[in-house]
Design a protein around this motif. Structure first.
Motif, PDB file in Angstrom:
ATOM      1  N   ILE A  19       0.844  -1.206   0.000  1.00  0.00           N
ATOM      2  CA  ILE A  19       0.000   0.000   0.000  1.00  0.00           C
ATOM      3  C   ILE A  19       0.873   1.248   0.000  1.00  0.00           C
ATOM      4  O   ILE A  19       0.614   2.220  -0.730  1.00  0.00           O
ATOM      5  CB  ILE A  19      -0.945  -0.018   1.213  1.00  0.00           C
ATOM      6  N   ALA A  20       1.928   1.251   0.821  1.00  0.00           N
ATOM      7  CA  ALA A  20       2.814   2.415   0.910  1.00  0.00           C
ATOM      8  C   ALA A  20       3.510   2.702  -0.416  1.00  0.00           C
ATOM      9  O   ALA A  20       3.802   3.861  -0.737  1.00  0.00           O
ATOM     10  CB  ALA A  20       3.845   2.187   2.012  1.00  0.00           C
ATOM     11  N   ALA A  21       3.749   1.652  -1.190  1.00  0.00           N
ATOM     12  CA  ALA A  21       4.494   1.831  -2.441  1.00  0.00           C
ATOM     13  C   ALA A  21       3.592   2.109  -3.645  1.00  0.00           C
ATOM     14  O   ALA A  21       3.945   2.923  -4.528  1.00  0.00           O
ATOM     15  CB  ALA A  21       5.346   0.593  -2.707  1.00  0.00           C
ATOM     16  N   TYR A  22       2.401   1.478  -3.675  1.00  0.00           N
ATOM     17  CA  TYR A  22       1.632   1.497  -4.922  1.00  0.00           C
ATOM     18  C   TYR A  22       0.221   2.079  -4.821  1.00  0.00           C
ATOM     19  O   TYR A  22      -0.439   2.269  -5.850  1.00  0.00           O
ATOM     20  CB  TYR A  22       1.521   0.076  -5.480  1.00  0.00           C
ATOM     21  N   ALA A  23      -0.266   2.356  -3.628  1.00  0.00           N
ATOM     22  CA  ALA A  23      -1.650   2.840  -3.501  1.00  0.00           C
ATOM     23  C   ALA A  23      -1.814   4.192  -4.200  1.00  0.00           C
ATOM     24  O   ALA A  23      -0.939   5.063  -4.115  1.00  0.00           O
ATOM     25  CB  ALA A  23      -2.045   2.957  -2.036  1.00  0.00           C
ATOM     26  N   GLU A  24      -2.929   4.347  -4.891  1.00  0.00           N
ATOM     27  CA  GLU A  24      -3.202   5.616  -5.565  1.00  0.00           C
ATOM     28  C   GLU A  24      -3.578   6.707  -4.570  1.00  0.00           C
ATOM     29  O   GLU A  24      -3.300   7.892  -4.805  1.00  0.00           O
ATOM     30  CB  GLU A  24      -4.339   5.423  -6.582  1.00  0.00           C
ATOM     31  N   ASP A  25      -4.197   6.308  -3.470  1.00  0.00           N
ATOM     32  CA  ASP A  25      -4.641   7.295  -2.476  1.00  0.00           C
ATOM     33  C   ASP A  25      -3.473   7.711  -1.581  1.00  0.00           C
ATOM     34  O   ASP A  25      -2.825   6.877  -0.932  1.00  0.00           O
ATOM     35  CB  ASP A  25      -5.771   6.693  -1.622  1.00  0.00           C
ATOM     36  N   GLY A  26      -3.192   9.000  -1.542  1.00  0.00           N
ATOM     37  CA  GLY A  26      -2.072   9.505  -0.743  1.00  0.00           C
ATOM     38  C   GLY A  26      -2.256   9.283   0.739  1.00  0.00           C
ATOM     39  O   GLY A  26      -1.288   9.007   1.460  1.00  0.00           O
ATOM     40  N   TYR A  27      -3.507   9.424   1.220  1.00  0.00           N
ATOM     41  CA  TYR A  27      -3.772   9.194   2.642  1.00  0.00           C
ATOM     42  C   TYR A  27      -3.453   7.756   3.030  1.00  0.00           C
ATOM     43  O   TYR A  27      -2.904   7.477   4.097  1.00  0.00           O
ATOM     44  CB  TYR A  27      -5.225   9.505   2.970  1.00  0.00           C
ATOM     45  N   ALA A  28      -3.807   6.815   2.148  1.00  0.00           N
ATOM     46  CA  ALA A  28      -3.536   5.407   2.426  1.00  0.00           C
ATOM     47  C   ALA A  28      -2.032   5.149   2.482  1.00  0.00           C
ATOM     48  O   ALA A  28      -1.543   4.426   3.360  1.00  0.00           O
ATOM     49  CB  ALA A  28      -4.181   4.525   1.354  1.00  0.00           C
ATOM     50  N   ARG A  29      -1.285   5.744   1.538  1.00  0.00           N
ATOM     51  CA  ARG A  29       0.171   5.562   1.541  1.00  0.00           C
ATOM     52  C   ARG A  29       0.785   6.112   2.832  1.00  0.00           C
ATOM     53  O   ARG A  29       1.632   5.471   3.458  1.00  0.00           O
ATOM     54  CB  ARG A  29       0.795   6.260   0.319  1.00  0.00           C
ATOM     55  N   ASP A  30       0.368   7.321   3.221  1.00  0.00           N
ATOM     56  CA  ASP A  30       0.916   7.947   4.440  1.00  0.00           C
ATOM     57  C   ASP A  30       0.630   7.095   5.673  1.00  0.00           C
ATOM     58  O   ASP A  30       1.499   6.904   6.530  1.00  0.00           O
ATOM     59  CB  ASP A  30       0.327   9.341   4.630  1.00  0.00           C
ATOM     60  N   MET A  31      -0.606   6.604   5.771  1.00  0.00           N
ATOM     61  CA  MET A  31      -0.974   5.815   6.946  1.00  0.00           C
ATOM     62  C   MET A  31      -0.206   4.500   6.977  1.00  0.00           C
ATOM     63  O   MET A  31       0.246   4.045   8.047  1.00  0.00           O
ATOM     64  CB  MET A  31      -2.487   5.548   6.951  1.00  0.00           C
ATOM     65  N   ALA A  32      -0.033   3.883   5.820  1.00  0.00           N
ATOM     66  CA  ALA A  32       0.727   2.631   5.765  1.00  0.00           C
ATOM     67  C   ALA A  32       2.168   2.858   6.210  1.00  0.00           C
ATOM     68  O   ALA A  32       2.734   2.062   6.971  1.00  0.00           O
ATOM     69  CB  ALA A  32       0.689   2.058   4.350  1.00  0.00           C
ATOM     70  N   GLU A  33       2.765   3.951   5.754  1.00  0.00           N
ATOM     71  CA  GLU A  33       4.151   4.268   6.141  1.00  0.00           C
ATOM     72  C   GLU A  33       4.247   4.500   7.656  1.00  0.00           C
ATOM     73  O   GLU A  33       5.196   4.042   8.299  1.00  0.00           O
ATOM     74  CB  GLU A  33       4.634   5.495   5.380  1.00  0.00           C
ATOM     75  N   GLN A  34       3.262   5.229   8.225  1.00  0.00           N
ATOM     76  CA  GLN A  34       3.268   5.495   9.668  1.00  0.00           C
ATOM     77  C   GLN A  34       3.242   4.208  10.476  1.00  0.00           C
ATOM     78  O   GLN A  34       4.015   4.026  11.429  1.00  0.00           O
ATOM     79  CB  GLN A  34       2.074   6.384  10.054  1.00  0.00           C
ATOM     80  N   TRP A  35       2.371   3.255  10.079  1.00  0.00           N
ATOM     81  CA  TRP A  35       2.242   2.036  10.866  1.00  0.00           C
ATOM     82  C   TRP A  35       3.391   1.061  10.616  1.00  0.00           C
ATOM     83  O   TRP A  35       3.743   0.267  11.484  1.00  0.00           O
ATOM     84  CB  TRP A  35       0.891   1.371  10.597  1.00  0.00           C
ATOM     85  N   LEU A  36       4.015   1.149   9.445  1.00  0.00           N
ATOM     86  CA  LEU A  36       5.226   0.357   9.214  1.00  0.00           C
ATOM     87  C   LEU A  36       6.348   0.842  10.117  1.00  0.00           C
ATOM     88  O   LEU A  36       7.112   0.039  10.662  1.00  0.00           O
ATOM     89  CB  LEU A  36       5.637   0.459   7.747  1.00  0.00           C
TER      90      LEU A  36
END
Length: 347
Positions: free
Chosen positions: A324-341
């Motif tokens: 999700i952090a690498a390929y998700a189109e939604d920026g909010y989803a990418r940011d949240m995935a990076e935070q929890w990683l």
């Protein structure tokens, strides 16, 4: 004219100083007397402790337990109140109750009628601790009084729960003071199951605040026998009732099947989606991962965060979040995935 005004002012000042000095002396004297009385009470408690313990344990009342002064009575009451919280034995509780009924009824009744609120409250606490059924009539009079405070009414209701008073549901529905959800919850937490069931039966007719407190109590007290009731609310209740039912289910760590959860994961209310995600944590099934991944793009920050946390706890959760952090189109989803990683790496 000026000298006369100065004279009047001086007289008034002297009078004020005399009053203040007298008040200060009175408070100092009262403090000295209170401290002396408190020390005497503590000495009496030390004297009574062994004899009272032996009476509660063996049932033989010693002469040392006789009282001749208000301070001795107060010492024995305080000591008995502390013992009431220490011993769960039915025999000891019966002796404790009988001793209080025999020795303390006149004193506690006088305290119950006192003009000072704090003294009346102490009397109510003692009646509850000692389970003094002989005080039921005076308690009814106090409850009927127009001057009864909210704190007094709460304690009176706790005593009624303890004594299993009839028409308890009606009394709770028609309190003199408006009780909060938290206050109703405190009362419901002390209900036995035979007292709790009538509340479930009358649920639809209860005030809203009582309904919310009732659902909360099921979750907090882990009343598993009412899971079917919670499931019924999930199917038929309003949005707020569904959210609270889900919260209770989460608190009980109860397993909800995936089809049921899926309905609430797609609800219009973000609070309902949030609580449904929390319920997913007790399943940790990869079958839920597609829905949780979709919720990573939810409009609500809290829903996105909870979805990421739930994904991280799945067996392949870190890999899903990296994707999700690498390929998700939604920026909010990418940011949240990076935070929890990052959080997962730290933990």
């Amino acid at each position: 004219m000026y000298s006369r005004e100065l004279l009047y002012f001086s007289i008034a000042l002297v009078i004020l100083l005399v009053i203040l000095t007298g008040l200060c002396l009175y408070l100092m004297l009262k403090k000295v007397i209170d401290n002396k009385n408190r020390n005497q009470i503590e000495r009496y408690k030390e004297e009574y402790q062994l004899a009272l313990f032996q009476f509660l344990h063996e049932g033989v009342e010693a002469e040392e337990l006789s009282v001749r002064s208000p301070l001795q009575t107060r010492a024995l009451i305080e000591l008995l109140a502390s013992f009431s919280k220490m011993f769960a034995s039915e025999d000891m509780q019966e002796r404790l109750q009988g001793f209080a009924e025999e020795h303390f009824q006149p004193f506690i009744l006088s305290q119950l009628k006192h003009r000072r609120w704090s003294i009346r409250m102490n009397a109510l606490y003692w009646i509850h601790d000692f389970k003094m059924k002989s005080m039921l009539e005076p308690l009814k009079k106090l409850h009927a009084s127009k001057k009864v405070s909210k704190a007094e009414e709460m304690q009176l209701l706790k005593i009624q729960v303890l004594f299993d008073e009839k028409k308890l549901v009606e009394r709770l529905s028609e309190t003199k003071h408006e009780l909060s959800e938290f206050e109703f919850s405190l009362l419901f937490h002390s209900f036995r199951e035979d007292q709790f069931r009538p509340l479930i039966s009358a649920f639809d007719n209860l005030p809203e605040v009582m309904r919310f407190a009732l659902i909360d109590s099921i979750g907090v007290k882990n009343r598993m026998e009412h899971v079917s009731f919670l499931k019924h609310l999930l199917d038929t209740g309003t949005t707020e009732l569904r959210v609270r039912a889900l919260k209770a289910v989460v608190g009980m760590e109860f397993y909800l099947d995936i089809p049921t959860l899926s309905v609430h994961l797609h609800a219009d209310s973000w609070q309902e989606r949030l609580m449904a995600i929390k319920a997913c944590e007790y399943i940790r099934s990869t079958e839920l991962s597609p829905v949780l991944q979709n919720l990573m793009s939810d409009p609500s920050f809290y829903v996105r965060s909870q979805a990421a946390q739930s994904l991280l706890r799945l067996e392949n959760g870190q890999a899903l979040l990296r994707e999700i952090a690498a390929y998700a189109e939604d920026g909010y989803a990418r940011d949240m995935a990076e935070q929890w990683l990052e959080r997962g790496a730290v933990s």
